[in-house]
Design a protein around this motif. Structure first.
Motif, PDB file in Angstrom:
ATOM      1  N   GLN A  86       0.684  -1.187  -0.163  1.00 41.11           N
ATOM      2  CA  GLN A  86      -0.066   0.145  -0.032  1.00 41.11           C
ATOM      3  C   GLN A  86       0.824   1.443   0.113  1.00 41.11           C
ATOM      4  OE1 GLN A  86      -2.181  -1.298   3.652  1.00 41.11           O
ATOM      5  NE2 GLN A  86      -4.157  -1.530   2.260  1.00 41.11           N
ATOM      6  N   LYS A  87       2.032   1.181   0.722  1.00 40.89           N
ATOM      7  CA  LYS A  87       2.891   2.480   0.800  1.00 40.89           C
ATOM      8  C   LYS A  87       3.465   2.599  -0.650  1.00 40.89           C
ATOM      9  CE  LYS A  87       4.339   1.758   5.501  1.00 40.89           C
ATOM     10  NZ  LYS A  87       5.613   1.249   6.456  1.00 40.89           N
ATOM     11  N   ALA A  88       3.946   1.475  -1.346  1.00 40.74           N
ATOM     12  CA  ALA A  88       4.604   1.834  -2.579  1.00 40.74           C
ATOM     13  C   ALA A  88       3.544   2.108  -3.597  1.00 40.74           C
ATOM     14  CB  ALA A  88       4.860   0.243  -2.989  1.00 40.74           C
ATOM     15  N   TRP A  89       2.268   1.571  -3.469  1.00 39.07           N
ATOM     16  CA  TRP A  89       1.242   2.317  -4.407  1.00 39.07           C
ATOM     17  C   TRP A  89       1.087   3.552  -4.438  1.00 39.07           C
ATOM     18  CZ3 TRP A  89       1.007  -2.556  -5.895  1.00 39.07           C
ATOM     19  CH2 TRP A  89       0.295  -3.169  -7.156  1.00 39.07           C
ATOM     20  N   ILE A  90       1.218   4.265  -3.018  1.00 38.03           N
ATOM     21  CA  ILE A  90       1.184   5.626  -3.022  1.00 38.03           C
ATOM     22  C   ILE A  90       2.186   6.429  -3.457  1.00 38.03           C
ATOM     23  CG2 ILE A  90       0.806   7.359  -1.307  1.00 38.03           C
ATOM     24  CD1 ILE A  90      -0.740   5.644   0.491  1.00 38.03           C
ATOM     25  N   GLU A  91       3.409   5.784  -3.225  1.00 36.95           N
ATOM     26  CA  GLU A  91       4.872   6.325  -3.600  1.00 36.95           C
ATOM     27  C   GLU A  91       4.880   6.401  -5.120  1.00 36.95           C
ATOM     28  OE1 GLU A  91       9.360   5.185  -3.443  1.00 36.95           O
ATOM     29  OE2 GLU A  91       8.101   4.929  -1.277  1.00 36.95           O
ATOM     30  N   GLU A  92       4.164   5.331  -5.883  1.00 37.24           N
ATOM     31  CA  GLU A  92       4.466   5.153  -7.345  1.00 37.24           C
ATOM     32  C   GLU A  92       3.204   5.682  -7.960  1.00 37.24           C
ATOM     33  OE1 GLU A  92       7.217   4.748  -8.397  1.00 37.24           O
ATOM     34  OE2 GLU A  92       8.144   3.861  -6.693  1.00 37.24           O
ATOM     35  N   GLN A  93       2.297   6.281  -7.253  1.00 38.92           N
ATOM     36  CA  GLN A  93       1.093   6.849  -7.675  1.00 38.92           C
ATOM     37  C   GLN A  93       0.458   5.928  -8.741  1.00 38.92           C
ATOM     38  OE1 GLN A  93       1.870  10.641  -9.274  1.00 38.92           O
ATOM     39  NE2 GLN A  93       2.830  11.449  -7.365  1.00 38.92           N
ATOM     40  N   VAL A  94       0.092   4.712  -8.382  1.00 40.88           N
ATOM     41  CA  VAL A  94      -0.487   3.809  -9.159  1.00 40.88           C
ATOM     42  C   VAL A  94      -1.806   3.926  -9.541  1.00 40.88           C
ATOM     43  CG1 VAL A  94      -0.883   1.282  -9.480  1.00 40.88           C
ATOM     44  CG2 VAL A  94       1.257   1.933  -8.512  1.00 40.88           C
ATOM     45  N   GLN A  96      -5.258   4.879 -10.763  1.00 42.09           N
ATOM     46  CA  GLN A  96      -6.094   6.102 -11.898  1.00 42.09           C
ATOM     47  C   GLN A  96      -7.566   5.884 -11.044  1.00 42.09           C
ATOM     48  OE1 GLN A  96      -4.820   6.074 -15.836  1.00 42.09           O
ATOM     49  NE2 GLN A  96      -2.881   4.993 -15.307  1.00 42.09           N
ATOM     50  N   CYS A  97      -8.508   5.086 -11.878  1.00 45.11           N
ATOM     51  CA  CYS A  97      -9.790   4.936 -11.624  1.00 45.11           C
ATOM     52  C   CYS A  97      -9.901   4.306 -10.166  1.00 45.11           C
ATOM     53  CB  CYS A  97     -10.532   4.366 -12.670  1.00 45.11           C
ATOM     54  SG  CYS A  97     -10.536   2.541 -12.674  1.00 45.11           S
ATOM     55  N   GLY A  98      -8.915   3.304  -9.812  1.00 45.29           N
ATOM     56  CA  GLY A  98      -8.764   2.829  -8.831  1.00 45.29           C
ATOM     57  C   GLY A  98      -9.622   1.557  -8.403  1.00 45.29           C
ATOM     58  N   TYR A  99     -10.437   1.074  -9.435  1.00 40.81           N
ATOM     59  CA  TYR A  99     -11.401  -0.031  -9.531  1.00 40.81           C
ATOM     60  C   TYR A  99     -10.711  -1.310  -9.238  1.00 40.81           C
ATOM     61  CZ  TYR A  99     -15.887  -2.220  -9.356  1.00 40.81           C
ATOM     62  OH  TYR A  99     -16.933  -2.849  -8.933  1.00 40.81           O
ATOM     63  N   CYS A 100      -9.449  -1.646  -9.668  1.00 38.40           N
ATOM     64  CA  CYS A 100      -8.945  -2.796  -9.600  1.00 38.40           C
ATOM     65  C   CYS A 100      -7.969  -2.841  -8.784  1.00 38.40           C
ATOM     66  CB  CYS A 100      -8.176  -3.102 -10.768  1.00 38.40           C
ATOM     67  SG  CYS A 100      -6.819  -2.129 -11.375  1.00 38.40           S
ATOM     68  N   CYS A 132      -6.393  -4.331 -15.400  1.00 37.82           N
ATOM     69  CA  CYS A 132      -6.293  -2.915 -14.897  1.00 37.82           C
ATOM     70  C   CYS A 132      -7.176  -2.170 -16.131  1.00 37.82           C
ATOM     71  CB  CYS A 132      -5.117  -2.371 -14.739  1.00 37.82           C
ATOM     72  SG  CYS A 132      -5.077  -0.569 -14.534  1.00 37.82           S
ATOM     73  N   ARG A 133      -8.250  -1.597 -16.060  1.00 37.96           N
ATOM     74  CA  ARG A 133      -8.754  -0.858 -17.226  1.00 37.96           C
ATOM     75  C   ARG A 133      -8.029   0.208 -17.734  1.00 37.96           C
ATOM     76  NH1 ARG A 133     -14.734  -1.159 -14.439  1.00 37.96           N
ATOM     77  NH2 ARG A 133     -15.192  -3.554 -14.549  1.00 37.96           N
ATOM     78  N   CYS A 134      -7.320   0.898 -16.746  1.00 40.22           N
ATOM     79  CA  CYS A 134      -6.450   2.030 -17.027  1.00 40.22           C
ATOM     80  C   CYS A 134      -5.458   1.615 -17.582  1.00 40.22           C
ATOM     81  CB  CYS A 134      -6.407   2.757 -16.093  1.00 40.22           C
ATOM     82  SG  CYS A 134      -8.015   3.381 -15.037  1.00 40.22           S
ATOM     83  N   GLY A 135      -4.839   0.563 -17.682  1.00 41.23           N
ATOM     84  CA  GLY A 135      -3.534   0.051 -18.250  1.00 41.23           C
ATOM     85  C   GLY A 135      -2.299   0.442 -17.345  1.00 41.23           C
ATOM     86  N   ALA A 136      -2.475   0.595 -16.245  1.00 46.04           N
ATOM     87  CA  ALA A 136      -1.584   1.313 -15.292  1.00 46.04           C
ATOM     88  C   ALA A 136      -0.264   0.060 -14.839  1.00 46.04           C
ATOM     89  CB  ALA A 136      -2.046   1.629 -13.810  1.00 46.04           C
ATOM     90  N   TYR A 137      -0.089  -0.973 -15.828  1.00 47.32           N
ATOM     91  CA  TYR A 137       0.701  -2.197 -15.345  1.00 47.32           C
ATOM     92  C   TYR A 137       2.138  -1.630 -15.110  1.00 47.32           C
ATOM     93  CZ  TYR A 137      -3.432  -4.455 -17.392  1.00 47.32           C
ATOM     94  OH  TYR A 137      -4.700  -5.053 -17.387  1.00 47.32           O
ATOM     95  N   THR A 138       2.788  -0.815 -15.924  1.00 45.24           N
ATOM     96  CA  THR A 138       3.972  -0.327 -15.456  1.00 45.24           C
ATOM     97  C   THR A 138       4.252   0.133 -14.437  1.00 45.24           C
ATOM     98  OG1 THR A 138       4.443   0.082 -18.150  1.00 45.24           O
ATOM     99  CG2 THR A 138       5.923   1.191 -16.339  1.00 45.24           C
ATOM    100  N   ALA A 143       5.593  -0.469  -8.298  1.00 45.10           N
ATOM    101  CA  ALA A 143       5.151  -0.434  -6.998  1.00 45.10           C
ATOM    102  C   ALA A 143       5.599  -1.712  -6.381  1.00 45.10           C
ATOM    103  CB  ALA A 143       3.775   0.056  -7.188  1.00 45.10           C
ATOM    104  N   ILE A 144       5.393  -2.754  -7.157  1.00 40.85           N
ATOM    105  CA  ILE A 144       5.619  -3.996  -6.586  1.00 40.85           C
ATOM    106  C   ILE A 144       7.131  -4.282  -6.300  1.00 40.85           C
ATOM    107  CG2 ILE A 144       6.058  -6.421  -6.808  1.00 40.85           C
ATOM    108  CD1 ILE A 144       3.212  -6.246  -8.290  1.00 40.85           C
ATOM    109  N   GLN A 145       8.030  -3.669  -7.148  1.00 42.70           N
ATOM    110  CA  GLN A 145       9.273  -3.581  -6.824  1.00 42.70           C
ATOM    111  C   GLN A 145       9.855  -2.721  -5.712  1.00 42.70           C
ATOM    112  OE1 GLN A 145      10.548  -2.614 -10.962  1.00 42.70           O
ATOM    113  NE2 GLN A 145      11.178  -4.566 -11.610  1.00 42.70           N
ATOM    114  N   THR A 146       9.223  -1.783  -5.651  1.00 37.84           N
ATOM    115  CA  THR A 146       9.329  -0.566  -4.405  1.00 37.84           C
ATOM    116  C   THR A 146       8.937  -1.384  -3.133  1.00 37.84           C
ATOM    117  OG1 THR A 146       9.089   1.330  -5.942  1.00 37.84           O
ATOM    118  CG2 THR A 146       8.540   1.747  -3.616  1.00 37.84           C
ATOM    119  N   ALA A 147       7.656  -2.083  -3.117  1.00 38.01           N
ATOM    120  CA  ALA A 147       7.352  -2.452  -2.040  1.00 38.01           C
ATOM    121  C   ALA A 147       8.359  -3.660  -1.846  1.00 38.01           C
ATOM    122  CB  ALA A 147       6.096  -3.392  -2.149  1.00 38.01           C
TER     123      ALA A 147
END
Length: 154
Positions: A86-94, A96-100, A132-138, A143-147
Motif C-alpha cells: 500500500q505504501k508503494a502504491w501511494i509512492e508510485e502513484q499507481v 487511476q480509476c482505482g477500481y482494480c 487494469c482497465r486504465c492500463g497502469a501495468y508499468t 510499485a511491487i519492486q518498490t514494496a
C-alpha cells in the motif's frame, strides 16, 4: 448454513446460503466493500482476497468452502499502518480509476509473502490475470519492486 472462519484475524460465525459466494458475503452481509465486483467469472481479479494465504477470486468461492479457513481482505491487510504494498502504491502513484486496486494489491501482497525479491518477469507472471482497465501495468510492476525494497528495509 452456519459456518465459522477467520476473517482479517478474527474468528467469525455467519449464516449464509452454502452456494452464495464469498464476495457477496463480504460486501453485502459483512459490509466490507473494499473487495470489488467486476466480472463475476474469476477472470478480472478485482475481487481478489487471500484464502489460507493464497490469492483467490472471491466471486467464485462458495461460502460452503470457508469452514475453518482464514480469509484476508484489503481491509485486514494492514495492522495499524499501511502494508508495504500500500505504501508503494501511494509512492508510485499507481491508482487511476482505482477500481482494480484492491485486487492488484492483494495479488501483489501474496507474491511478496512467498518471494521477497521477485524479478520483473516473476511479477508479471504472478500478476497476470488481474486486469487494469486504465492500463497502469508499468506503475503496478514498479510499485511491487518498490514494496520489495520497503520490506527489505523494515
Amino acid at each position: 448454513m452456519r459456518t465459522t472462519f477467520i476473517l482479517n484475524g478474527r474468528h467469525i460465525e455467519v449464516d449464509a446460503d452454502a452456494d452464495s459466494k464469498l464476495l457477496w458475503l463480504l460486501r453485502d452481509q459483512l459490509k466490507l466493500t473494499g473487495t470489488k465486483y467486476s466480472c463475476g467469472l474469476a477472470q478480472c481479479g478485482a475481487c481478489t482476497v487471500h484464502l489460507d494465504g493464497n490469492p483467490v477470486r472471491s466471486c467464485v468461492v462458495p461460502v460452503s468452502s470457508l469452514k475453518d479457513k482464514e480469509v484476508l481482505t484489503i481491509e485486514g491487510l494492514s495492522n495499524g499502518e499501511l502494508h508495504p504494498v500500500q505504501k508503494a502504491w501511494i509512492e508510485e502513484q499507481v491508482p487511476q480509476c482505482g477500481y482494480c486496486q484492491s485486487g492488484q494489491i492483494m495479488q501483489a501482497a501474496a507474491l511478496l509473502e512467498v518471494n521477497k525479491n521477485p524479478s520483473r518477469e516473476e511479477i508479471c507472471s504472478h500478476m497476470d490475470g488481474v486486469l487494469c482497465r486504465c492500463g497502469a501495468y508499468t506503475r503496478i510492476v514498479t510499485a511491487i519492486q518498490t514494496a520489495s525494497k520497503i520490506m527489505e528495509d523494515e
